[in-house]
Design an enzyme around this catalytic site. Structure first.
Site, PDB file in Angstrom:
ATOM      1  N   GLU A   1       0.867  -1.173   0.000  1.00 59.14           N
ATOM      2  CA  GLU A   1       0.000   0.000   0.000  1.00 59.14           C
ATOM      3  C   GLU A   1       0.902   1.220   0.000  1.00 59.14           C
ATOM      4  O   GLU A   1       1.976   1.218   0.607  1.00 59.14           O
ATOM      5  CB  GLU A   1      -0.933   0.013   1.200  1.00 59.14           C
ATOM      6  CG  GLU A   1      -0.212   0.002   2.501  1.00 59.14           C
ATOM      7  CD  GLU A   1      -1.034  -0.559   3.646  1.00 59.14           C
ATOM      8  OE1 GLU A   1      -0.731  -0.174   4.775  1.00 59.14           O
ATOM      9  OE2 GLU A   1      -1.931  -1.379   3.421  1.00 59.14           O
TER      10      GLU A   1
ATOM     11  N   TYR B   1       7.141   1.412  -8.057  1.00 61.56           N
ATOM     12  CA  TYR B   1       6.364   0.180  -8.023  1.00 61.56           C
ATOM     13  C   TYR B   1       5.835  -0.192  -9.408  1.00 61.56           C
ATOM     14  O   TYR B   1       5.890  -1.357  -9.813  1.00 61.56           O
ATOM     15  CB  TYR B   1       5.214   0.289  -7.027  1.00 61.56           C
ATOM     16  CG  TYR B   1       5.679   0.579  -5.618  1.00 61.56           C
ATOM     17  CD1 TYR B   1       6.810  -0.030  -5.084  1.00 61.56           C
ATOM     18  CD2 TYR B   1       5.005   1.485  -4.817  1.00 61.56           C
ATOM     19  CE1 TYR B   1       7.255   0.241  -3.805  1.00 61.56           C
ATOM     20  CE2 TYR B   1       5.434   1.768  -3.519  1.00 61.56           C
ATOM     21  CZ  TYR B   1       6.559   1.141  -3.024  1.00 61.56           C
ATOM     22  OH  TYR B   1       6.988   1.421  -1.757  1.00 61.56           O
TER      23      TYR B   1
END
Length: 139
Positions: free
Chosen positions: A100, A112
């Site tokens: 997250e 990411y």
């Protein structure tokens, strides 16, 4: 690790600087000592420049934190740490990894997504001042 271990002291200092103490020293120490967790570090000149910490449970993994000290950023350290962490997680049987990230953290999101993570959900008001974007990657 112990509270007086030099590696712990350095990792805790990085956590404090990069995440403004989102974890207490006690929480960080507990996570670093958990047999389920994976820690990867990169050193420069005898100093820890960055670290990645995650957990593997059954066939799933979660990235908890990845951080690089400001003076070592833009040198590919986070990419290497993430790749090393993924390799360790695969070695422990993880088929996928979740994370997250704050919705207003474009640097982390770019890291990411470059690594192959895909956005799967949004948690509104997860942080006191922001939403969390949930990402997943197949390992």
């Amino acid at each position: 690790m112990t509270p007086t271990d030099e590696k712990f002291i350095q990792i805790n200092a990085i956590e404090q600087e990069c995440f403004h103490g989102s974890w207490t020293a006690e929480t960080l120490l507990s996570e670093l000592n958990s047999p389920l967790n994976v820690l990867c570090m990169e050193e420069r000149g005898g100093k820890i420049a960055g670290f990645a910490l995650g957990r593997v449970a059954a066939d799933e993994a979660e990235l908890f934190q990845i951080a690089t000290l400001p003076e070592f950023r833009r040198q590919g350290i986070a990419e290497r740490l993430l790749a090393e962490l993924h390799g360790e997680m695969r070695g422990r049987g993880a088929a996928c990894c979740f994370l997250e990230v704050r919705s207003r953290n474009p640097g982390a999101i770019a890291l990411y997504e470059k690594a192959g993570y895909e956005k799967i959900a949004l948690r509104r008001n997860y942080y006191p001042d922001d939403d969390a974007v949930i990402y997943r990657i197949s390992l």
